[in-house]
Scaffold this motif. Structure first.
Motif, PDB file in Angstrom:
ATOM      1  N   LEU A  29       1.101  -1.128  -0.011  1.00  0.00           N
ATOM      2  CA  LEU A  29       0.074  -0.215   0.190  1.00  0.00           C
ATOM      3  C   LEU A  29       1.034   1.306   0.027  1.00  0.00           C
ATOM      4  N   THR A  62      -2.986   7.580   3.229  1.00  0.00           N
ATOM      5  CA  THR A  62      -2.786   6.415   2.558  1.00  0.00           C
ATOM      6  C   THR A  62      -3.583   6.065   1.342  1.00  0.00           C
ATOM      7  N   SER A  63      -3.000   5.079   0.371  1.00  0.00           N
ATOM      8  CA  SER A  63      -3.933   4.433  -0.388  1.00  0.00           C
ATOM      9  C   SER A  63      -3.490   3.018  -0.716  1.00  0.00           C
ATOM     10  N   ILE A  93     -11.733  -1.197   6.676  1.00  0.00           N
ATOM     11  CA  ILE A  93     -10.652  -0.049   7.028  1.00  0.00           C
ATOM     12  C   ILE A  93     -10.015   0.259   5.633  1.00  0.00           C
ATOM     13  N   SER A  94     -10.222  -0.330   4.667  1.00  0.00           N
ATOM     14  CA  SER A  94      -9.582  -0.208   3.225  1.00  0.00           C
ATOM     15  C   SER A  94     -10.233  -1.071   2.096  1.00  0.00           C
ATOM     16  N   ALA A 157      -7.340  -8.760  18.601  1.00  0.00           N
ATOM     17  CA  ALA A 157      -6.168  -7.916  18.724  1.00  0.00           C
ATOM     18  C   ALA A 157      -6.655  -6.759  19.431  1.00  0.00           C
ATOM     19  N   PHE A 159      -5.589  -2.665  20.975  1.00  0.00           N
ATOM     20  CA  PHE A 159      -4.448  -1.847  20.733  1.00  0.00           C
ATOM     21  C   PHE A 159      -4.996  -0.597  21.449  1.00  0.00           C
ATOM     22  N   ARG A 172     -11.118   6.306  10.548  1.00  0.00           N
ATOM     23  CA  ARG A 172     -11.187   4.923  10.544  1.00  0.00           C
ATOM     24  C   ARG A 172     -11.587   4.826  12.158  1.00  0.00           C
ATOM     25  N   PHE A 192     -11.077  -4.574  16.989  1.00  0.00           N
ATOM     26  CA  PHE A 192     -12.150  -4.754  15.330  1.00  0.00           C
ATOM     27  C   PHE A 192     -13.227  -5.494  15.912  1.00  0.00           C
ATOM     28  N   ILE A 197     -12.936  -0.611  13.306  1.00  0.00           N
ATOM     29  CA  ILE A 197     -12.208  -0.163  14.573  1.00  0.00           C
ATOM     30  C   ILE A 197     -13.353   0.706  15.273  1.00  0.00           C
ATOM     31  N   ILE A 265      -0.218   1.648   8.397  1.00  0.00           N
ATOM     32  CA  ILE A 265      -1.184   1.708   9.864  1.00  0.00           C
ATOM     33  C   ILE A 265      -0.494   2.731  10.626  1.00  0.00           C
ATOM     34  N   HIS A 268      -2.446   6.168  10.302  1.00  0.00           N
ATOM     35  CA  HIS A 268      -3.743   6.305  11.179  1.00  0.00           C
ATOM     36  C   HIS A 268      -3.644   6.005  12.717  1.00  0.00           C
TER      37      HIS A 268
HETATM   38  C1  MYR Z   1      -5.850   2.494   2.820  1.00  0.00           C
HETATM   39  O1  MYR Z   1      -5.706   3.526   2.422  1.00  0.00           O
HETATM   40  O2  MYR Z   1      -6.501   1.646   1.994  1.00  0.00           O
HETATM   41  C2  MYR Z   1      -5.329   1.909   4.108  1.00  0.00           C
HETATM   42  C3  MYR Z   1      -6.170   2.263   5.201  1.00  0.00           C
HETATM   43  C4  MYR Z   1      -5.419   1.679   6.559  1.00  0.00           C
HETATM   44  C5  MYR Z   1      -6.374   2.061   7.846  1.00  0.00           C
HETATM   45  C6  MYR Z   1      -5.858   1.480   9.039  1.00  0.00           C
HETATM   46  C7  MYR Z   1      -6.489   2.010  10.159  1.00  0.00           C
HETATM   47  C8  MYR Z   1      -5.573   1.501  11.650  1.00  0.00           C
HETATM   48  C9  MYR Z   1      -5.708  -0.087  11.541  1.00  0.00           C
HETATM   49  C10 MYR Z   1      -5.247  -0.529  12.831  1.00  0.00           C
HETATM   50  C11 MYR Z   1      -4.725  -2.155  12.891  1.00  0.00           C
HETATM   51  C12 MYR Z   1      -4.382  -2.584  14.092  1.00  0.00           C
HETATM   52  C13 MYR Z   1      -4.263  -4.260  14.193  1.00  0.00           C
HETATM   53  C14 MYR Z   1      -3.715  -4.862  15.260  1.00  0.00           C
END
Ligand code: MYR
Length: 286
Positions: A29, A62-63, A93-94, A157, A159, A172, A192, A197, A265, A268
């Protein structure tokens, strides 16, 4: 016998040598700083990312990988494999899962299965590693996917981040819209739920939050089943190592490692976030 390739995206943050050793293809990504896109961990390392984050005045975005990258990858794999399993970060989230699925429709001669990990980071990596081991053992993709589904039900998970504004800004943080103002002052435990999230519990201090997460971990670790766990950090290696040592000493049945929140990640979550992901491995017969 079906030969099955395994592909995942970069947010699994698999150590490079582990991905290579297991024959897992990793598709990156992007992180975008001031209009310039970087493939994470290819063009921008995690270390360089956190340094850049500290000095930038405009926060990055991000993308997902471009559809063309999935198509090109599938077109290469079709020369050697009958099928591919693509394991993506959570579709909540994506758009990566949807893009991979649409790309799969474009390619002839390769059975494309896209698995929504409904999570990210190393717990997503567990699915890729398990799928790779099963593919080496000659298992059919449908059998591999059944096992991944079982693992998913047993994967957790939690966090905690330093500053919730990053998640909020990137859109998010779910299930807390009405509470956002007050949430931003505290340290909720995040997790999640149904791909998104959401705050799991609202706790005032980081210490209390960690006590609660360790209690949740204890409930699963004491089941006596084999558990794979990863302490994941956003540039807090010492704290992560301290926690890893504590878990390894307390629970001999747990195989525990440290992992990292890489650039995408980290965009975000912000620097300083810390989490634990784990999976109670299903028995062989599952
Ligand atoms: C995108 O632009 O497509 C990617 C977006 C990613 C979003 C991430 C949000 C935070 C995820 C936390 C993961 C924690 C896992 C333990």
């Amino acid at each position: 016998m079906t030969s099955t390739a395994i592909v995942t995206d970069s947010t699994a943050y698999l150590p490079k040598e582990k991905a290579e050793k297991n024959g897992i293809t990793v598709l990156p990504l992007h992180v975008i700083f001031d209009g310039q896109a970087f493939q994470e961990e290819v063009e921008l390392s995690t270390e360089a990312f956190y340094e850049k984050l500290r000095t930038t005045s405009n926060m990055p975005t991000t993308s997902q990988p471009a559809p063309g990258l999935f198509i090109e990858t599938f077109e290469t794999l079709v020369r050697q494999y009958d099928a591919v399993i693509v394991i993506t970060l959570s579709s909540g989230i994506s758009g990566t899962f949807q893009t991979a699925s649409a790309a799969g429709e474009e390619v002839e001669g390769l059975d494309v299965y896209v698995f929504d990990s409904e999570i990210s980071c190393m717990p997503q990596g567990y699915f890729a590693l398990e799928a790779a081991a099963m593919s080496r053992a000659g298992e059919h993709p449908e059998t591999i996917l059944k096992r991944l589904d079982k693992m998913k039900q047993r994967t957790r998970a939690y966090f905690i981040v330093d500053d919730l504004n990053h998640l909020h800004r990137g859109g998010r943080l779910n299930g807390a819209q009405a509470l956002v103002g007050s949430l931003l002052q505290i340290k909720p435990i995040l997790h999640f739920d149904d791909r998104l999230i959401v705050p799991f519990e609202k706790v005032r201090t980081e210490k209390k939050a960690w006590n609660r997460v360790l209690q949740l971990f204890d409930e699963d670790a004491r089941s006596g089943e084999p558990v794979r766990a990863t302490v994941i950090h956003a540039n807090r290696p010492e704290k992560a190592e301290e926690l890893r040592e504590h878990l390894a000493e307390t629970y001999p049945n747990v195989e525990v490692d440290t992992g990292w929140f890489g650039p995408v990640i980290g965009t975000h979550l912000g620097e300083g976030g810390l989490g634990i992901g784990w999976c109670r491995l299903p028995s062989e017969s599952c």
